[in-house]
Design a protein around this motif. Sequence first.
Motif, PDB file in Angstrom:
ATOM      1  N   ALA A  34       0.828  -1.205   0.000  1.00 47.11           N
ATOM      2  CA  ALA A  34       0.000   0.000   0.000  1.00 47.11           C
ATOM      3  C   ALA A  34       0.863   1.256   0.000  1.00 47.11           C
ATOM      4  N   VAL A  35       1.954   1.252   0.779  1.00 49.50           N
ATOM      5  CA  VAL A  35       2.873   2.396   0.796  1.00 49.50           C
ATOM      6  C   VAL A  35       3.468   2.618  -0.594  1.00 49.50           C
ATOM      7  N   GLN A  36       3.882   1.528  -1.241  1.00 43.43           N
ATOM      8  CA  GLN A  36       4.492   1.644  -2.564  1.00 43.43           C
ATOM      9  C   GLN A  36       3.486   2.129  -3.605  1.00 43.43           C
ATOM     10  N   GLN A  37       2.253   1.648  -3.527  1.00 41.89           N
ATOM     11  CA  GLN A  37       1.234   2.100  -4.474  1.00 41.89           C
ATOM     12  C   GLN A  37       0.911   3.576  -4.279  1.00 41.89           C
ATOM     13  N   TYR A  38       0.858   4.012  -3.038  1.00 41.30           N
ATOM     14  CA  TYR A  38       0.609   5.429  -2.756  1.00 41.30           C
ATOM     15  C   TYR A  38       1.721   6.284  -3.348  1.00 41.30           C
ATOM     16  N   ILE A  39       2.972   5.857  -3.169  1.00 38.99           N
ATOM     17  CA  ILE A  39       4.116   6.612  -3.701  1.00 38.99           C
ATOM     18  C   ILE A  39       4.065   6.665  -5.226  1.00 38.99           C
ATOM     19  N   ASN A  40       3.762   5.546  -5.855  1.00 39.95           N
ATOM     20  CA  ASN A  40       3.697   5.512  -7.318  1.00 39.95           C
ATOM     21  C   ASN A  40       2.629   6.456  -7.858  1.00 39.95           C
ATOM     22  N   LYS A  41       1.482   6.484  -7.202  1.00 40.45           N
ATOM     23  CA  LYS A  41       0.402   7.374  -7.642  1.00 40.45           C
ATOM     24  C   LYS A  41       0.791   8.835  -7.486  1.00 40.45           C
ATOM     25  N   LYS A  42       1.411   9.178  -6.360  1.00 36.64           N
ATOM     26  CA  LYS A  42       1.787  10.569  -6.114  1.00 36.64           C
ATOM     27  C   LYS A  42       2.955  11.005  -6.987  1.00 36.64           C
ATOM     28  N   TYR A  43       3.847  10.066  -7.326  1.00 30.29           N
ATOM     29  CA  TYR A  43       4.999  10.432  -8.163  1.00 30.29           C
ATOM     30  C   TYR A  43       4.563  10.836  -9.567  1.00 30.29           C
ATOM     31  N   ASN A  44       3.502  10.257 -10.060  1.00 36.42           N
ATOM     32  CA  ASN A  44       2.998  10.609 -11.389  1.00 36.42           C
ATOM     33  C   ASN A  44       2.612  12.079 -11.476  1.00 36.42           C
ATOM     34  N   GLY A  45       2.227  12.666 -10.339  1.00 42.05           N
ATOM     35  CA  GLY A  45       1.857  14.075 -10.336  1.00 42.05           C
ATOM     36  C   GLY A  45       2.775  14.921  -9.483  1.00 42.05           C
ATOM     37  N   TYR A  46       4.011  14.447  -9.273  1.00 37.28           N
ATOM     38  CA  TYR A  46       4.923  15.136  -8.360  1.00 37.28           C
ATOM     39  C   TYR A  46       5.262  16.537  -8.866  1.00 37.28           C
ATOM     40  N   GLU A  47       5.189  17.507  -7.985  1.00 36.26           N
ATOM     41  CA  GLU A  47       5.511  18.915  -8.240  1.00 36.26           C
ATOM     42  C   GLU A  47       4.555  19.593  -9.233  1.00 36.26           C
ATOM     43  N   ILE A  48       3.387  18.983  -9.465  1.00 36.06           N
ATOM     44  CA  ILE A  48       2.365  19.662 -10.260  1.00 36.06           C
ATOM     45  C   ILE A  48       1.728  20.764  -9.414  1.00 36.06           C
ATOM     46  N   ASN A  49       1.518  20.481  -8.132  1.00 41.92           N
ATOM     47  CA  ASN A  49       1.026  21.510  -7.220  1.00 41.92           C
ATOM     48  C   ASN A  49       1.664  21.304  -5.853  1.00 41.92           C
ATOM     49  N   GLN A  50       1.374  22.180  -4.915  1.00 35.69           N
ATOM     50  CA  GLN A  50       2.035  22.140  -3.613  1.00 35.69           C
ATOM     51  C   GLN A  50       1.716  20.861  -2.846  1.00 35.69           C
ATOM     52  N   GLN A  51       0.473  20.413  -2.936  1.00 41.43           N
ATOM     53  CA  GLN A  51       0.094  19.200  -2.201  1.00 41.43           C
ATOM     54  C   GLN A  51       0.861  17.990  -2.707  1.00 41.43           C
ATOM     55  N   ALA A 208      -0.374   8.603   6.488  1.00 44.18           N
ATOM     56  CA  ALA A 208      -0.707   7.289   7.048  1.00 44.18           C
ATOM     57  C   ALA A 208      -2.146   6.903   6.728  1.00 44.18           C
ATOM     58  N   TYR A 209      -3.052   7.858   6.836  1.00 42.72           N
ATOM     59  CA  TYR A 209      -4.458   7.565   6.536  1.00 42.72           C
ATOM     60  C   TYR A 209      -4.670   7.296   5.047  1.00 42.72           C
ATOM     61  N   GLU A 210      -3.897   7.944   4.205  1.00 46.12           N
ATOM     62  CA  GLU A 210      -3.989   7.652   2.772  1.00 46.12           C
ATOM     63  C   GLU A 210      -3.451   6.253   2.475  1.00 46.12           C
ATOM     64  N   VAL A 211      -2.400   5.856   3.191  1.00 43.98           N
ATOM     65  CA  VAL A 211      -1.850   4.508   3.037  1.00 43.98           C
ATOM     66  C   VAL A 211      -2.868   3.467   3.499  1.00 43.98           C
ATOM     67  N   ILE A 212      -3.582   3.764   4.585  1.00 48.76           N
ATOM     68  CA  ILE A 212      -4.610   2.849   5.078  1.00 48.76           C
ATOM     69  C   ILE A 212      -5.711   2.671   4.033  1.00 48.76           C
ATOM     70  N   ASN A 213      -6.071   3.743   3.329  1.00 50.07           N
ATOM     71  CA  ASN A 213      -7.067   3.628   2.253  1.00 50.07           C
ATOM     72  C   ASN A 213      -6.592   2.660   1.180  1.00 50.07           C
ATOM     73  N   GLU A 214      -5.312   2.773   0.797  1.00 45.86           N
ATOM     74  CA  GLU A 214      -4.753   1.860  -0.205  1.00 45.86           C
ATOM     75  C   GLU A 214      -4.743   0.426   0.335  1.00 45.86           C
ATOM     76  N   PHE A 215      -4.359   0.280   1.596  1.00 49.04           N
ATOM     77  CA  PHE A 215      -4.313  -1.042   2.233  1.00 49.04           C
ATOM     78  C   PHE A 215      -5.699  -1.689   2.250  1.00 49.04           C
ATOM     79  N   THR A 216      -6.706  -0.901   2.602  1.00 55.59           N
ATOM     80  CA  THR A 216      -8.069  -1.432   2.682  1.00 55.59           C
ATOM     81  C   THR A 216      -8.543  -1.929   1.320  1.00 55.59           C
TER      82      THR A 216
END
Length: 244
Positions: A34-51, A208-216
Amino acid sequence: MTDLDLYDAALIEINKLEAPSMLLEDYNHFINKAVQQYINKKYNGYEINQQSTDDLNFLRVSKEYDILSKSSNIAPGEDKYFYINLPTNYLHILNAIVIFDKNFESTSVCKDKVKSKLNVLCRRITSDQFPSILINAYFRPEYTRPYFFLHDNTVEQEVEFRVGSTKKYTPSKVHIDYLKKPEKIILTDRKIMGKDEPTELEFSDYIAYEVINEFTKLLLENNSDPRLQTNNAVNQTIGNIQSQ
């Protein structure tokens, strides 16, 4: 938040407050996935906006390396082959800045204005682009226009730098910004029973809560749970990425 807090929160999400039927080995597998999937999803949009930038800043590493060289594997117009070896925790490169040192004596009237060091941003290229760049006078590598690309070896990652001729400036160091691999989460029976201290997570509670969503979602799909159809809509906390 600790790895034990993460475990408790994950059990709440899957409605297993007491002794879960899930093996601890299964939990460790799915939570790290779940941690790895979260990172992969966020990396696709990395530095597009502040979040999107903030979400992965816990993995960002800035480091300066002495650049290595050898006389083999040189291309036409080059004097040496330059490279560095990345650490084993390397995940994704963000940028590379090469530091060049002057190695000639200028005879120009304005020789006092000739810089002894240059910091030049590298451009990334692929192996298939390199031959066409070499024969193009406007894009071929030189100290004002260096290039880099990566080699994926079984032992370590090598970053190759193409800088053209080194008669005027020679690369000495390179500053790299990259994303490192996340620390592996390993929960044990001793931590659950309170015999060992839990480990602090390297990321914030928000992540952590976003990772839990992926885990679920991973666990619901693995168990063919019908809740998977509604889980994504209920736990969608991040909107569509838009440029700012």
